[in-house]
Design an enzyme around this catalytic site. Structure first.
Site, PDB file in Angstrom:
ATOM      1  N   ASP A   1      -8.047   5.876  -5.396  1.00 37.31           N
ATOM      2  CA  ASP A   1      -6.942   6.780  -5.743  1.00 37.31           C
ATOM      3  C   ASP A   1      -7.259   8.263  -5.546  1.00 37.31           C
ATOM      4  O   ASP A   1      -6.373   9.112  -5.683  1.00 37.31           O
ATOM      5  CB  ASP A   1      -6.475   6.521  -7.192  1.00 37.31           C
TER       6      ASP A   1
ATOM      7  N   GLY B   1     -15.071   1.665 -17.071  1.00 36.90           N
ATOM      8  CA  GLY B   1     -13.745   1.185 -16.676  1.00 36.90           C
ATOM      9  C   GLY B   1     -13.744   0.164 -15.555  1.00 36.90           C
ATOM     10  O   GLY B   1     -12.814   0.141 -14.759  1.00 36.90           O
ATOM     11  N   THR B   2     -14.776  -0.662 -15.521  1.00 29.86           N
ATOM     12  CA  THR B   2     -14.768  -1.740 -14.509  1.00 29.86           C
ATOM     13  C   THR B   2     -15.081  -3.078 -15.166  1.00 29.86           C
ATOM     14  O   THR B   2     -15.923  -3.141 -16.074  1.00 29.86           O
ATOM     15  CB  THR B   2     -15.757  -1.467 -13.350  1.00 29.86           C
TER      16      THR B   2
ATOM     17  N   CYS C   1      -0.712   3.866  15.843  1.00 33.55           N
ATOM     18  CA  CYS C   1      -1.654   4.906  16.271  1.00 33.55           C
ATOM     19  C   CYS C   1      -1.025   5.770  17.376  1.00 33.55           C
ATOM     20  O   CYS C   1      -0.484   5.231  18.348  1.00 33.55           O
ATOM     21  CB  CYS C   1      -2.918   4.219  16.782  1.00 33.55           C
TER      22      CYS C   1
ATOM     23  N   HIS D   1     -14.857   1.351  -1.860  1.00 32.29           N
ATOM     24  CA  HIS D   1     -13.755   0.511  -1.367  1.00 32.29           C
ATOM     25  C   HIS D   1     -12.751   1.296  -0.526  1.00 32.29           C
ATOM     26  O   HIS D   1     -11.625   0.847  -0.340  1.00 32.29           O
ATOM     27  CB  HIS D   1     -13.051  -0.188  -2.551  1.00 32.29           C
TER      28      HIS D   1
ATOM     29  N   TYR E   1       0.824  -1.223   0.000  1.00 30.27           N
ATOM     30  CA  TYR E   1       0.000   0.000   0.000  1.00 30.27           C
ATOM     31  C   TYR E   1       0.853   1.265   0.000  1.00 30.27           C
ATOM     32  O   TYR E   1       0.476   2.267  -0.622  1.00 30.27           O
ATOM     33  CB  TYR E   1      -1.017  -0.023   1.158  1.00 30.27           C
TER      34      TYR E   1
ATOM     35  N   ASN F   1     -12.673   2.941  -7.010  1.00 26.23           N
ATOM     36  CA  ASN F   1     -11.266   3.355  -6.977  1.00 26.23           C
ATOM     37  C   ASN F   1     -10.911   3.989  -5.637  1.00 26.23           C
ATOM     38  O   ASN F   1     -11.731   4.655  -5.008  1.00 26.23           O
ATOM     39  CB  ASN F   1     -10.967   4.338  -8.118  1.00 26.23           C
TER      40      ASN F   1
END
Ligand code: OAD
Length: 259
Positions: A116, A200-201, A160, A131, A77, A114
């Site tokens: 992003d 776009g999926t 944390c 998501h 990630y 997405n």
């Protein structure tokens, strides 16, 4: 050559017709996936060169993976976050933001798989992130969620400040439920829409993909924008096949001119 010309004439006519339907719609909802960001330089998930290629989903995108090897998960990630610093919205994102601007947010919803943040970066406002987001972190202990833009790098294994537990990306992983409020609103927007764009999926991940039949069965006209036919194509009224960074601006530019 002649076949190609005929194909593009067919596409132009379909875009024009779909744009007309879009112009007449009272409420428009859109579902986007990784393909919309492909022209910004972000890899899609499936297929050759995809983001999952070289990674087994179970190794990097499940709660179990995080329990087993949080360092590997964070490496994956953090690489995606770093990549985001260098990318910008493309004309497809801008076209959708403009469509909302023209119609008003109360008659428009942009539902995205997405993570992003490029729809918001392009100016979209009514965005439902099914998501999660790479720009947020969540404490695996106390549950606190915070904004953490990709330009603000994270350590290899962030913890944390409050409770010292491990932080995790605020992303919906496989085997996890979608945030209930976001899903409920997305399903309502899909059911309410007169035109539902699916762009776009590959439409293979559920429950997101279920929004297409939800919209269809509530009477929406379904317009697919993709490089190829997908699992969603069975529901489609207009299939506009080509790069979304080119098709979406044509679909919305026509709308502005035809007002
Ligand atoms: P996929 O990688 O499954 O599908 C990308 C789709 O975009 C394919 O149908 C491509 O044909 C299409 N595509 C590629 N380039 C395009 C372009 N320039 N213009 C238009 N279409 C293009 O990505 P998603 O469907 O978004 O979930 O995947 C859905 C979910 O599965 C993701 O949100 C992610 C993933 O595993 C999680 O991480 C929870």
């Amino acid at each position: 050559m002649q076949y190609q010309a005929e194909q593009s004439r067919g596409l132009a006519a379909d875009i024009e017709q779909a744009a007309q339907v879009l112009r007449d719609a009272d409420y428009v909802a859109v579902l986007t996936g990784a393909g919309v960001s492909a022209e910004s330089g972000i890899a899609t998930f499936r297929g050759a060169g995809g983001l999952w290629e070289g990674h087994r989903i179970e190794e990097v995108a499940t709660p179990h993976a995080f329990q087993r090897d949080p360092t590997l998960v964070w490496r994956f990630y953090n690489q995606r976050r770093t990549k985001l610093c260098a990318v910008k919205p493309n004309p497809g994102h801008h076209a959708l933001a403009q469509l909302e601007e023209q119609r008003g947010s109360e008659r428009f919803a942009l539902i995205t798989q997405n993570v992003d943040g490029l729809h918001r970066a392009a100016g979209s406002r009514h965005v439902l992130e099914l998501h999660g987001s790479l720009a947020r972190i969540r404490c695996s202990g106390c549950g606190q969620v915070d904004e953490r833009p990709p330009e603000d790098p994270l350590p290899d294994l962030p913890t944390c400040d409050e409770c010292r537990a491990l932080l995790r990306p605020d992303i919906v992983w496989f085997e996890e439920p979608l945030p209930e409020d976001v899903w409920t609103e997305a399903a309502e927007c899909a059911a309410r829409s007169d035109v539902f764009l699916v762009a776009g999926t590959s439409a293979v991940v559920y429950p997101a993909a279920r929004l297409v039949p939800i919209a269809k069965s509530a009477g929406a006209v379904i317009v697919e924008i993709n490089l190829t036919a997908t699992e969603a194509s069975q529901w489609v009224d207009f299939g506009l096949y080509g790069p979304s960074g080119q098709i979406l601006p044509r679909l919305t530019r026509w709308r502005a001119a035809g007002r």
